[in-house]
Structure formats: C-alpha cells, structure tokens
Design a protein around this motif. Structure first.
Motif, short mmCIF file in Angstrom:
data_model
loop_
_atom_site.label_atom_id
_atom_site.label_comp_id
_atom_site.label_asym_id
_atom_site.label_seq_id
_atom_site.Cartn_x
_atom_site.Cartn_y
_atom_site.Cartn_z
N ARG A 336 0.85 -1.18 0.00
CA ARG A 336 0.00 0.00 0.00
C ARG A 336 0.89 1.23 0.00
NH1 ARG A 336 -4.06 -3.07 3.24
NH2 ARG A 336 -6.06 -2.74 2.20
N LEU A 337 0.45 2.28 -0.67
CA LEU A 337 1.15 3.55 -0.65
C LEU A 337 0.29 4.59 0.04
CD1 LEU A 337 2.70 3.58 -4.24
CD2 LEU A 337 3.72 2.78 -2.10
N GLY A 338 0.92 5.71 0.44
CA GLY A 338 0.24 6.69 1.27
C GLY A 338 -0.39 7.85 0.54
N SER A 339 0.10 8.13 -0.69
CA SER A 339 -0.45 9.27 -1.43
C SER A 339 0.01 9.18 -2.87
CB SER A 339 0.02 10.60 -0.82
OG SER A 339 1.38 10.83 -1.14
N LEU A 340 -0.55 10.05 -3.69
CA LEU A 340 -0.09 10.11 -5.08
C LEU A 340 1.34 10.61 -5.18
CD1 LEU A 340 -3.05 11.31 -7.34
CD2 LEU A 340 -1.72 9.21 -7.51
N THR A 341 1.82 11.29 -4.17
CA THR A 341 3.22 11.73 -4.18
C THR A 341 4.15 10.53 -4.26
OG1 THR A 341 2.64 13.67 -2.86
CG2 THR A 341 4.97 13.06 -2.94
N ASP A 342 3.83 9.44 -3.56
CA ASP A 342 4.62 8.22 -3.65
C ASP A 342 4.63 7.69 -5.08
OD1 ASP A 342 5.21 8.28 -0.94
OD2 ASP A 342 3.51 7.01 -0.40
N VAL A 343 3.45 7.69 -5.72
CA VAL A 343 3.38 7.20 -7.09
C VAL A 343 4.18 8.10 -8.02
CG1 VAL A 343 1.83 6.59 -8.99
CG2 VAL A 343 1.08 6.25 -6.62
#
Length: 455
Positions: A336-343
């Motif tokens: 799981r990622l925390g936000s679109l910033t990670d993407v």
C-alpha cells in the motif's frame, strides 16, 4: 458502460467493512483517525521482505537450503517426508515430497488490521508451494496457520490448481482470498507480529528444485475514511512513461473459463502492460495454446496463469505479482502507498504502478463506468499533476490512455470506505498497488523503492 458486478473479493471485503462500521461508535472511528496523525496511510503500512542470504539464513529450514549469488533463494534440498494432497478443483489426489522454511517471528511494524503476503518463486514442472501465515494478536494469543495461497507457475495435470482457500477463521480474524483481516476492528484487537511458512512440494523422486527468492508481508492499519487528504503535485509532473496499451474489452467472451472472459481481466491485462514495459513477454511456444485469431494473445496467457480457481477470477493480488516474477529477472511486491506523491516519485524514477480502486461512475470523470473493483496502470502525470493511466476498461487498445483528475483519482484509490449508487456503505482498497521491477534497477530506482519499504 454500466456498473460492473462486484467480484467475490469485493463482496466479501464489503461485508466485513460494513459489519465493522455498523458495530463501531463514531468516537472509535475518530480515535483511530486521530492515532493516524495527519491521516496518511503511509504511516500505517509496514512492508517486510525476505530476499537476501542473511534473511533466508535467519529462518528455520527443514529440508530446504539457501543459495547465494546474485539472487539468493530458499530451495528444495532434502525431502522431509511425503504428503497426500487432493486438489479441490479437479478431485485428483497425489503424493508429494515436501520441505519447509519458516520465518522468524516478525514484528508487524504497525498494530495491523490486515496482512497481505506476496512471493516470487520458481516452480519447475511437477512442483508447487503453499504459503502460510500465523498472526500474533495484541492479546498475546496466536492465530492458526492460515493458507495464503497454493501456487504454481504451471497449469497442467502435473500440478494442483492455483488456489486461495476459503472458510479460514478463528473468530478473531479471517482470510478473505489473499488478505488476513481482523474481524472486528472496533474491538481494538490487532496483529502485532507474524510468521510466514513456505512448504515446497515436488513429485516423488523427481529431484526438482522449486525455489523462492522473495517473500513479502505487508501489514497495515489504514484509518477508516471516505475522504483522504489531498496531495500537491510533485516530482512526477510532466513525466509519462512509454507503457504498452492493452484493452481487456477486446478479449470479451474469449476463454470464459477464466473469469467469464476478457471483460473481467483488468488485473492480468495491467500486469502484461507493465511486464512489456520492462521488456518481458511470453515466448512463441508459451502462446501456442491461444487461438491464433485472437489479438494480443499474451493477455489471454496472463489471464490463464493468474487465475485463482477458488476465487474464480484473475484478480488475486499475490497471484498476479507471482506471475510477473516468473519472467526473467523480474521481482514484485503487493503493498500500500500513502499518497499520489509516492506514485509520482516512482514514475519519475521510471517505475509505473498498478493500482486497485472502486467507484461509481460520477466519482471519476471520463471513465464512463463504475466498478466494485478495478486495476489500472499509472504511467505518468500531466504538468498540472493529473493522473495519466492506462485503463484496460477501454473499448480498444488505442483508447486505453486516459487522463483523470488528480483529486478524484487519489480519493477513489486511497479511501477505505465508499458508498455505492444506492447509498450503501462498501469497502475501498486503501491504496493497494502492485510494484513490478527488474532485479537490476538503477540506483535512483532502488533509492525510491527503499523509501517505500521495498528492499
């Protein structure tokens, strides 16, 4: 396009989420949100992988051995006995040699409501593996050993069918296809640690050597929420990766024995796009079984070899990751990622991301459909920070590329709860994604992966 019917995964997950919400008081939900700080899912996710020689040596081996080199692995060494397995999907029974590897007790990293395992393995002809997970509860007790998957790269008479296992529960937690989940989150009970066990199987006296080179477990306790904090456009602005475009819709009606045909193949279609981005494809020999009149036979191949015979679908998250890792020097995790910033950081480093989301049609402008569960591939971001996605739910390959509004897309991906068109509360995936990458990534790519817990 009308709303797609709910998959077995989303029906089960929605039932759990709805029951938990009905039992929880508003105060308990608020307390959980407060404990999450700024509300970021990232702080409530912990991914751990075993993939180094030291990692494998830390476990308890019974008949397995550890290999070194560029890709350390735990490998079938000496049989520890035999076991009889009756395939629940064919009714056929066979006797197999087995060897096991059991991890040390691993702290969950968060007080977890869910754990999802994933693995990268080599299963030559006549071999298969079982992945099991035992949780340690915050009340000091243990769960049973749960089967998280019976898996093989094969799909013939020489091995059992790939399958998840239903009806696993101890009254505190349950396995929903590929996810171990606490039954009543409002009770305060959580998973604080776990062990993972691999059982490698091979045909009698075959000498085959199934191997596992990456084993991962993602523990999470993402706060319940209908809305997530908005992120600001970051490092991925103006970047678009050249990812092949494939539509699941062009395969409608093909091979209906695999989840009713192509219209339900969003997950393997997304997986195939990413694999080809990294330069991997099935061989001509691999595709000989596919009708030569069908376009993009590699998508049919991906559907067949990700199919979960119990779930009756191609959307088992770890099975897709394991399929991707059967290709030359490929690795994968479910996390799981925390936000679109990670993407954005991943995309900026050249790593596209497969994401899972659910929404009604009015929540995502330009999609033209609603869905209880759907996989897309994020390939870039516009200069304004909107999402560029290869959406396999498109009429043909040329129509696969879409630009979706950042705020809409981020919310439908990261939330854990939503409402359907009838106003009924359903579950959301809470930022689930697949990450596929080659073993030899660049230094910049490795740095980004490590900041997200992928070692």
């Amino acid at each position: 396009m009308n709303d797609r019917p709910a998959t077995r995964r989303t029906v089960l997950a929605a039932a759990v989420a709805t029951a938990a919400m009905a039992a929880a008081s508003p105060a308990s939900a608020a307390e959980r949100a407060a404990r999450s700080g700024a509300g970021s899912a990232k702080s409530k996710v912990s991914l751990h992988s075993w993939n180094s020689r030291r990692d494998w040596a830390s476990g308890e081996a019974e008949g397995t051995r550890v290999t070194g080199g560029a890709r350390p692995a735990v490998v079938f060494g000496t049989p520890q006995g035999t076991t009889r397995y009756k395939d629940p999907h064919t009714g056929e029974s066979a006797t197999w040699e087995y060897a096991t590897w059991t991890s040390p007790v691993q702290p969950a990293g968060v007080a977890a409501g869910e754990i999802i395992t994933s693995w990268n393995a080599h299963t030559p002809k006549g071999t298969w593996l079982r992945v099991e997970l035992q949780g340690r509860y915050s009340d000091g007790k243990k769960s049973p050993w749960y089967t998280m998957g019976v898996w093989t790269a094969g799909d013939g008479k020489d091995v059992p069918r790939r399958t998840s296992v239903d009806d696993q529960s101890d009254g505190k937690s349950s396995v929903w296809t590929d996810t171990l989940a606490i039954d009543k989150l409002d009770s305060g009970l959580r998973l604080t640690a776990y062990q993972v066990r691999l059982t490698l199987h091979r045909a009698l006296a075959s000498g085959a050597e199934p191997a596992v080179w990456r084993l991962s477990a993602m523990a999470s306790d993402v706060p319940d929420r209908f809305e997530v904090p908005a992120s600001k456009p970051g490092p991925g602005r103006g970047v678009e990766l050249k990812v092949p475009r494939y539509s699941q819709e062009v395969h409608k009606g093909q091979y209906p024995e695999y989840d009713g045909g192509g219209e339900a193949w969003c997950s393997p279609t997304s997986s195939q796009m990413i694999l080809e981005y990294w330069g991997r494809k099935p061989t001509k020999e691999d595709l000989e079984w596919v009708d030569p009149d069908f376009a993009d036979p590699q998508v049919c191949h991906a559907a067949r070899y990700t199919f979960d015979y119990q779930y009756e679908g191609c959307g088992n998250w770890p099975f897709n990751a394991a399929y991707a890792a059967t290709y030359r020097d490929m690795e994968s995790v479910v996390t799981r990622l925390g936000s679109l910033t990670d993407v954005e950081r991943l995309v900026a480093a050249g790593i596209p991301v497969i994401t899972s989301q659910s929404f009604i049609e009015s929540e995502l402008d330009g999609a033209g459909y609603g869905t209880a569960g759907h996989l897309m591939t994020v390939i870039g971001f516009t200069e304004d920070g909107d999402v560029i996605a290869n959406d396999p739910a498109s009429k043909d390959n040329d129509a696969v590329r879409h630009v979706y509004k950042r705020r809409q897309w981020e919310n439908i991906w990261l939330r854990t709860k939503r409402k359907d068109e009838d106003g009924k509360v359903k579950s959301g995936t809470g930022g689930v994604c697949y990450l596929y990458f080659p073993r030899d990534v660049s230094d910049a790519q490795r740095r980004v992966l490590r900041t997200l817990g992928v070692d």
